[in-house]
Design an enzyme around this catalytic site. Structure first.
Site, PDB file in Angstrom:
ATOM      1  N   PRO A 219       4.396   5.843   0.318  1.00 51.84           N
ATOM      2  CA  PRO A 219       4.198   5.726   1.980  1.00 51.84           C
ATOM      3  C   PRO A 219       4.698   3.846   2.041  1.00 51.84           C
ATOM      4  O   PRO A 219       4.984   3.476   1.813  1.00 51.84           O
ATOM      5  CB  PRO A 219       2.774   5.295   1.984  1.00 51.84           C
ATOM      6  CG  PRO A 219       2.096   5.206   0.487  1.00 51.84           C
ATOM      7  CD  PRO A 219       2.417   5.834  -0.315  1.00 51.84           C
TER       8      PRO A 219
ATOM      9  N   ARG B  28      10.994  -3.031   7.335  1.00 53.56           N
ATOM     10  CA  ARG B  28       9.559  -3.573   6.406  1.00 53.56           C
ATOM     11  C   ARG B  28       9.722  -5.506   6.094  1.00 53.56           C
ATOM     12  O   ARG B  28       9.913  -5.017   5.273  1.00 53.56           O
ATOM     13  CB  ARG B  28       9.005  -2.305   6.092  1.00 53.56           C
ATOM     14  CG  ARG B  28       8.154  -2.711   4.962  1.00 53.56           C
ATOM     15  CD  ARG B  28       7.367  -1.757   4.789  1.00 53.56           C
ATOM     16  NE  ARG B  28       6.186  -1.390   3.985  1.00 53.56           N
ATOM     17  CZ  ARG B  28       5.623  -1.148   2.499  1.00 53.56           C
ATOM     18  NH1 ARG B  28       6.417  -0.802   2.120  1.00 53.56           N
ATOM     19  NH2 ARG B  28       4.210  -1.845   2.743  1.00 53.56           N
TER      20      ARG B  28
HETATM   21  C1  DQA Z   1       4.504  -1.751  -3.273  1.00 58.76           C
HETATM   22  C2  DQA Z   1       3.321  -2.568  -3.390  1.00 58.76           C
HETATM   23  C3  DQA Z   1       2.804  -2.751  -2.933  1.00 58.76           C
HETATM   24  O1  DQA Z   1       1.461  -3.082  -2.761  1.00 58.76           O
HETATM   25  C4  DQA Z   1       2.279  -2.013  -1.115  1.00 58.76           C
HETATM   26  O2  DQA Z   1       1.720  -0.935  -0.633  1.00 58.76           O
HETATM   27  C5  DQA Z   1       3.610  -0.738  -1.469  1.00 58.76           C
HETATM   28  C6  DQA Z   1       5.168  -1.455  -1.919  1.00 58.76           C
HETATM   29  C7  DQA Z   1       6.274  -2.530  -3.588  1.00 58.76           C
HETATM   30  O3  DQA Z   1       6.963  -1.763  -3.995  1.00 58.76           O
HETATM   31  O4  DQA Z   1       5.854  -3.355  -3.883  1.00 58.76           O
HETATM   32  O5  DQA Z   1       4.000  -0.687   0.212  1.00 58.76           O
HETATM   33  O6  DQA Z   1       4.987  -1.003  -3.841  1.00 58.76           O
END
Ligand code: DQA
Length: 146
Positions: free
Chosen positions: A12, A20
């Site tokens: 997600p 983002r």
């Molecule tokens: C993430 C780290 C996760 O905690 C976060 O919810 C994301 C991105 C990352 O790529 O750093 O959506 O997976």
């Protein structure tokens, strides 16, 4: 001929990469990551099945597809990393090599991000290297699949 397909699954909000929270996740878009990774994979004789979904059940379905159709898997499960037992169970069923990737260093962030339910059932974890983590994961998979 041996299976040469690598699945790259993104959970997600990763469709928003580049826009983002760029101070955390960088300015590279997911489609830029896909393009670079595809070139790299093709150079070494692999094809990519690159996907993104916001749905937990869809991500589980895609892991199950990788189980029957993939030689290796790179997965960035986004926030489901920290919440999804269903995803962990799906990954635990795989016998192909799996690399968990995070752009950010989840261990240097909020306490709730420091637990990954998936890390105990994957082959290896790469985090904190930004977009190049995907390329490093591909290199690692290629070595493991040799
Ligand atoms: C993430 C780290 C996760 O905690 C976060 O919810 C994301 C991105 C990352 O790529 O750093 O959506 O997976």
């Amino acid at each position: 001929m041996a299976n040469r397909k690598i699945f790259v699954l993104n959970g997600p909000n990763l469709n928003l990469l580049g826009q983002r929270e760029p101070e955390i996740y960088g300015t590279t878009s997911l489609s830029d990551i896909e393009t670079g990774l595809r070139q790299r994979a093709e150079q070494v004789g692999y094809s990519l099945d690159f996907r993104q979904t916001n749905g937990e059940g869809t991500l589980v379905d895609q892991v199950q597809e990788a189980m029957t159709d993939g030689a290796g898997l790179i997965i960035n499960p986004g926030a489901y990393t920290h919440t999804s037992i269903a995803l962990r169970d799906a990954l635990a069923a795989l016998s192909i090599p799996v690399i968990e990737v995070h752009l950010s260093n989840i261990h240097a962030r909020e306490a709730f991000r420091q637990t990954s339910h998936v890390s105990p059932v994957v082959t290896g974890v790469i985090c904190g290297l930004g977009a190049q983590g995907y390329a490093r994961a591909l290199d690692a998979l290629c070595a493991l699949m040799r």
